[in-house]
Design an enzyme around this catalytic site. Structure first.
Site, PDB file in Angstrom:
ATOM      1  N   GLY A 102       0.234  -6.568  -1.760  1.00 53.45           N
ATOM      2  CA  GLY A 102       1.612  -6.411  -2.237  1.00 53.45           C
ATOM      3  C   GLY A 102       1.769  -5.490  -3.435  1.00 53.45           C
ATOM      4  CB  ALA A 106       3.460  -6.152  -7.562  1.00 52.49           C
ATOM      5  CG  ASP A 147       4.695  -8.326   1.943  1.00 52.06           C
ATOM      6  OD1 ASP A 147       4.402  -9.416   2.467  1.00 52.06           O
ATOM      7  OD2 ASP A 147       4.177  -7.248   2.301  1.00 52.06           O
TER       8      ASP A 147
HETATM    9  C1  MEV Z   1       2.648  -7.959   5.402  1.00 52.95           C
HETATM   10  O1  MEV Z   1       2.231  -8.522   4.174  1.00 52.95           O
HETATM   11  C2  MEV Z   1       3.186  -9.021   6.301  1.00 52.95           C
HETATM   12  C3  MEV Z   1       3.653  -8.531   7.675  1.00 52.95           C
HETATM   13  O2  MEV Z   1       4.103  -9.681   8.388  1.00 52.95           O
HETATM   14  C4  MEV Z   1       4.789  -7.528   7.541  1.00 52.95           C
HETATM   15  C5  MEV Z   1       6.090  -8.151   7.048  1.00 52.95           C
HETATM   16  O3  MEV Z   1       6.241  -9.367   7.064  1.00 52.95           O
HETATM   17  O4  MEV Z   1       6.951  -7.365   6.628  1.00 52.95           O
HETATM   18  C6  MEV Z   1       2.537  -7.892   8.459  1.00 52.95           C
END
Ligand code: MEV
Length: 325
Positions: A102, A106, A147
Site C-alpha cells: 500500500g 499511504a 487499500d
Molecule cells: C490489492 O491490495 C487488493 C486487490 O483486491 C485490488 C483491490 O482490492 O483494489 C488485488
C-alpha cells in the site's frame, strides 16, 4: 510546519474477489509508513522533495498524472486554494513500492492530511478516504477501495465494496465510497503474522486486469470462485473474533489455493508459502495483487525467527513480523 503519516497495509483475506463485491479483511502494518512534511517557502512555486525516488522538482514541471502531482493538483482544486501558495513538500516512505504493502495509498493519505491541515483545516477520515479512493482509481483502474480504507483508518477492517448499488448508477453519480461496508474488528487476542517479500515488483493494476479478463470470459465460473473467497473471508472474521487460530490458518491455505486458481500466484510466492508452512506456520497465503509482492503467514510468536529464516532461505528479500491487536 505540518507533518502527517500513514501506515502500510496487508490484505489478510479476500483480495481480487473484493473487487467484485465480496467481503475482504485487511490490516495496517505500522512497522512501515509514509510521511509528508509541509513548510512555507520563500521560493516561488510548490517544490517537492521525495529523496527515496530521487525526485526534487517544481510541481509545474511534473506531468499532471504523476502520482504525487495528482494528489496536490486534486487537493488544490477541491479546496479552491488560490493563489497557489509557495511550499516545500518533503515525502519519505519506508514502504516498499509495488509490493502490495500500500505504498501509493499511504503517500496519498499522508500528503492530503498534511496539505489540508497546513492550508485549510484537517480533513476527516471519511474525506481523506474518499479523496484517496479517487487517486487510486486514477492509477489502478478498478480498485475496490480496501487499500485506501485500511491505510486511512489504520485499524483492521472488514470491507465490502458496494458493487450492485454502483451498477445501477454511473460512477459520476455515486459519491466515492458511498454504500461500501467498512467495519473495524478486534481480535479475541493478539496474533502474529510474518510478511515475506518476494522482492518482485508487481503492479496491482495488471493482476486486477487479468482477473477481469478471466471473469469476462466465464462469469459463472469466476462468480462461483469469488463466492467461495467471500465465504472464507466472512468465516475468517468470526475465527479472529473468537480466537480460533487453527481454523484461521486453514482458511488462509484455502484462500491461497483459490488465488492460485485465479492465476495471481507465482512460483516465487508459492515457494515462500510452502516454506512458511514447512517451518511451522499455522497457515500461509499470498497477500494483495499477487504475481510478486508479498505473502503472509500466521505463526505462533515463538516461531517468528524460524519462519522468518525459512522464508529468507526460500528467497524472501525481507520479512516483517507484525502483531495484530
Ligand atoms: C490489492 O491490495 C487488493 C486487490 O483486491 C485490488 C483491490 O482490492 O483494489 C488485488
Amino acid at each position: 510546519m505540518t507533518t502527517a503519516s500513514a501506515p502500510g497495509k496487508i490484505i489478510l483475506f479476500g483480495e481480487h474477489a473484493v473487487v467484485y463485491g465480496r467481503p475482504a479483511l485487511a490490516l495496517p502494518v505500522t512497522q512501515v509508513h509514509a510521511e509528508a512534511e509541509i513548510l512555507a517557502s520563500n521560493s516561488t512555486g510548490i517544490w517537492i522533495h521525495a529523496p527515496g525516488i530521487h525526485l526534487h522538482a517544481d510541481l509545474n514541471s511534473l506531468p499532471s498524472d504523476h502520482p504525487i502531482a495528482a494528489v496536490i493538483h486534486n487537493f488544490l482544486f477541491i479546496s479552491r486554494v488560490s493563489p497557489f501558495p509557495n511550499l516545500e513538500i518533503k515525502i519519505t516512505s519506508s514502504i516498499p513500492v509495488a509490493s502490495g504493502l500500500g505504498s501509493g495509498a499511504a503517500v496519498t493519505v499522508a500528503l492530503v492530511r498534511a496539505l489540508s491541515s497546513f492550508l485549510v483545516h484537517p480533513m476527516t477520515d471519511e474525506e481523506v478516504n474518499a479523496f484517496a479512493y479517487d487517486i487510486e482509481k486514477l492509477h489502478h483502474g478498478t480498485p475496490s477501495g480496501i487499500d485506501n480504507t485500511v491505510v486511512t483508518y489504520a485499524k483492521p477492517v472488514y470491507f465490502v465494496k458496494a458493487t450492485s448499488f454502483r451498477a445501477e448508477r454511473s460512477d459520476s453519480e455515486v459519491e466515492a465510497g458511498e454504500g461500501n461496508i467498512i467495519e473495524t474488528f478486534k481480535p479475541a487476542a493478539p496474533f502474529t503474522i510474518v510478511i515475506g517479500d518476494t522482492g518482485i515488483p508487481a503492479p496491482t493494476k495488471e493482476s486486477v486486469a487479468d482477473v477481469r479478463r478471466l471473469w469476462e470470459a466465464d462469469k459463472a465460473r469466476w462468480e462461483g470462485v469469488f463466492d467461495q473467497v467471500g465465504e472464507i473471508a466472512k468465516e475468517a472474521r468470526t475465527r479472529i473474533e473468537i480466537g480460533d487460530w487453527r481454523l484461521l490458518g486453514d482458511l488462509m491455505n484455502q484462500n491461497h489455493a483459490l488465488l492460485q486458481e485465479m492465476t495471481v500466484s507465482s512460483p516465487e510466492l508459492d515457494r515462500l508459502v510452502d516454506a512458511a508452512r514447512k517451518a511451522g506456520a499455522v497457515g500461509a497465503k499470498l497477500s494483495g495483487g499477487g504475481r510478486g509482492g508479498n505473502m503472509i503467514a500466521l505463526i505462533q510468536p515463538e516461531n517468528a525467527d524460524e519462519v522468518s529464516s525459512a522464508l529468507k532461505s526460500a528467497g524472501a528479500k525481507g520479512t516483517i513480523v507484525t502483531q495484530v491487536i
